[in-house]
Design a protein around this motif. Sequence first.
Motif, short mmCIF file in Angstrom:
data_model
loop_
_atom_site.label_atom_id
_atom_site.label_comp_id
_atom_site.label_asym_id
_atom_site.label_seq_id
_atom_site.Cartn_x
_atom_site.Cartn_y
_atom_site.Cartn_z
N GLU A 89 -6.49 4.29 7.32
CA GLU A 89 -6.00 4.48 8.69
C GLU A 89 -4.48 4.58 8.68
O GLU A 89 -3.89 5.26 9.53
N GLU A 94 4.16 -1.66 16.11
CA GLU A 94 4.67 -1.48 14.76
C GLU A 94 4.16 -0.18 14.16
O GLU A 94 4.70 0.31 13.18
N HIS A 95 3.14 0.37 14.77
CA HIS A 95 2.60 1.66 14.34
C HIS A 95 3.69 2.73 14.34
O HIS A 95 3.58 3.74 13.66
N GLU A 130 -3.25 6.56 22.18
CA GLU A 130 -4.63 6.82 21.79
C GLU A 130 -4.85 6.63 20.30
O GLU A 130 -5.98 6.46 19.85
N PHE A 169 0.81 -1.20 0.00
CA PHE A 169 0.00 0.00 0.00
C PHE A 169 0.84 1.25 0.00
O PHE A 169 0.37 2.34 -0.01
N LEU A 229 -3.60 4.11 18.59
CA LEU A 229 -3.37 2.71 18.23
C LEU A 229 -4.65 2.00 17.82
O LEU A 229 -4.63 0.83 17.45
N THR A 230 -5.78 2.72 17.91
CA THR A 230 -7.00 2.10 17.40
C THR A 230 -6.98 2.09 15.87
O THR A 230 -7.76 1.37 15.24
N LEU A 231 -6.08 2.86 15.28
CA LEU A 231 -5.93 2.85 13.82
C LEU A 231 -5.17 1.60 13.41
O LEU A 231 -4.12 1.28 13.97
N VAL A 232 -5.73 0.88 12.44
CA VAL A 232 -5.13 -0.38 12.00
C VAL A 232 -4.23 -0.11 10.80
O VAL A 232 -4.70 0.31 9.75
N PRO A 233 -2.92 -0.34 10.92
CA PRO A 233 -1.98 0.07 9.86
C PRO A 233 -2.21 -0.62 8.52
O PRO A 233 -1.86 -0.06 7.49
N SER A 234 -2.81 -1.82 8.52
CA SER A 234 -2.99 -2.53 7.26
C SER A 234 -4.22 -2.01 6.51
O SER A 234 -4.52 -2.47 5.41
#
Lengths: 254, 512
Positions: free
Chosen positions: A104, A150-151, A93, A50, A95-100
């Motif tokens: 997000e 990993e974020h 705060e 991506f 980390l609710t975003l999903v990197p894959s």
Amino acid sequence: MAASLQSVNPTLSRNLSSPNNSSSFAPFRSPFLRFNSTTVASDFKPLVSFRNASSSSPFVTRSAAEPQERKTFHGLCYVVGDNIDTDQIIPAEFLTLVPSNPDEYEKLGSHALVGLPAAYKERFVQPGEMKTKYSIIIGGENFGCGSSREHAPVCLGAAGAKAVVAQSYARIFFRNSVATGEIYPLDSEVRVCDECKTGDVATIELREGDSILINHTTGKEYKLKAIGDAGPVIDAGGIFAYARKAGMIPSAAP
Amino acid sequence: MASSVISSSPFVCKSSSSSKKDLGFSSFTKSSQISIHRCQKKSISRKIVSVMAPQKDRSPGTTGSVKTGMTMTEKILARAAEKSLVVPGDNIWVNVDVLMTHDVCGPGAFGIFKREFGEKAKVWDPEKIVVIPDHYIFTADKRANRNVDIMREHCKEQNIKYFYDITDLGNFKANPDYKGVCHVALAQEGHCRPGEVLLGTDSHTCTAGAFGQFATGIGNTDAGFVLGTGKILLKVPPTMRFILDGEMPSYLQSKDLILQIIGEISVAGATYKTMEFSGTCIENLSMEERMTLCNMVVEAGGKNGVIPPDATTLNYVENRTSVPFEPVYSDGNASFVADYRFDVSKLEPVVAKPHSPDNRALARECKDVKIDRVYIGSCTGGKTEDFMAAAKLFHAAGKKVKVPTFLVPATQKVWMDVYALPVPGSGGKTCAQIFEEAGCDTPASPSCGACLGGPADTYARLNEPQVCVSTTNRNFPGRMGHKEGQIYLASPYTAAASALTGHVTDPREFLQ
């Protein structure tokens, strides 16, 4: 049926790991290392990174066996101190975003280094922006310590940074940087963070053996330790892409 | 350093039918590289015998050749890589016994797994993956809630055996499967076993090293790789040995020990290395205290922590799992990259001052530091024994807290213990009763809570620049929420004592 890949007894010996870089993650250099896939998951998709669309990255994809070419990063520096932990790189705060998830992933980039204390008057990403104007982060000791999220390397790469030059790294951050291929973790030999200022213009030249950081604003040059076996992994786009190129994991069925 | 240290003494578990000669000392003179022995859960009468590791004057003639000694970690990794010998620096492919993930990193790890192995791919072994929602649970944050739902979908699709689900966020007790903090749940549910390789998408996965296994934190991408293959590439770390001897003072806890050590070697002192803990003090620690010790190995940069399994370990583990396991122990002639010795009887309660876990100071030297709140919780300091300790101090003091005191049990089981178990010496009172009498906040729903800040509505989050004494593991700027918050890391005793005075306080004020 579980997808299981059986490894041939790897003959990757200690000789192959870079003796100069004690923190090198030297995974896939050996041509002897192979996976025999017995049962394979049915639908292998070709690797779609991506990152490809958004980044104007100078990363060159090539096969694992070729020697490393010259690679160049050029841009503004952002200077931080010692022990920049992953909470400062990307506060919990977010980390609710999903990197894959591509949307997000972009949002993560907009929050990169937002956890730095107020003493850092110049922010890495301007409020309201999604990307950073700084290509190169200059750090001190133990960059990326703390949580294994990993974020952290992901948000730096998503924001548009290309490389970190630090005196030393925490191991999980270094490993995550290599595995994701998001950002080059480079080791300096001296405390570059003491001699550079945020906003300095710099170039990094990665070469087989003698990589350097040139600060055009001060005119000084600094030797960087060879990235060693981690380099081709990052170049390929991370651990999976590399494993595919090296034939360790099957590519997509046609 | 001398390799004749007694601290690597292994314990031999034998079934009643085997002779002592077969499983006892003779196992160390076998020519095999790895001296292991099998512990059977179902043996009828079990004697645990303490045996010393062979000393360095063992003659080569009896073993056939000079063998390279390996540390515990080297042995675990060698066996997991199906090799007879590894040395630090080797990059090896290792079979993974257990992979743990939670609500924060699980969606990302599975996202990568699907992207790389295919939408229809199956995980390598649905019984070796443990999914434990714990980080952002009791919040109205929609994305956080969605992440738990995402994990539910993945677990259903993949038939994952161990998914400690929660659906009713308003009442944690209404969720029979829900556990809470992953590292405590892993232990309580019997997923931690000596000799195994446990990976988790969380830096404090190193906690499980208390069980004599290799346990370390990894990122989403590595986890995605493991999900598909059951293997990971690891570089064998060298081992730093920490020998803790002497009698533990009554006011000292293992939190004090690890803060002492991190203060000694710094936040990067163990980077890329194993921290191996042994000694008479260690042998007398409970499993929960050992977990606290290994939990903060990552705060020194350590790759993993290990403690040799003994009767205490076996007793804990065998009551919780029937999966067979094989402990391993460091050889008498293993090489250690560093050796530290501590006489624990001489140590005093310490804190880590803002803003680094290695910013060590004696608790008594911080008595002028005025505080705004106290937080007792997390994988580091929110276990049953942590709350018991705090309750014991509150009871001994007989006073009320002077600042808001937040209590967040790590798991459902801990919460229940807080409300059910009698605190020794209190005449039958439970922790909960003592906490109430002392004026603490009501124990909250079990989760990671405010240890790492979290969504804005997280209970006990530091939303203002306040001073907090906390039993958690990190105090970097912004860790618990507000960037200018000041966090003093401390043991449960020290945290409780500080709550009573409104200042950072040495627990000896109330415990002697």
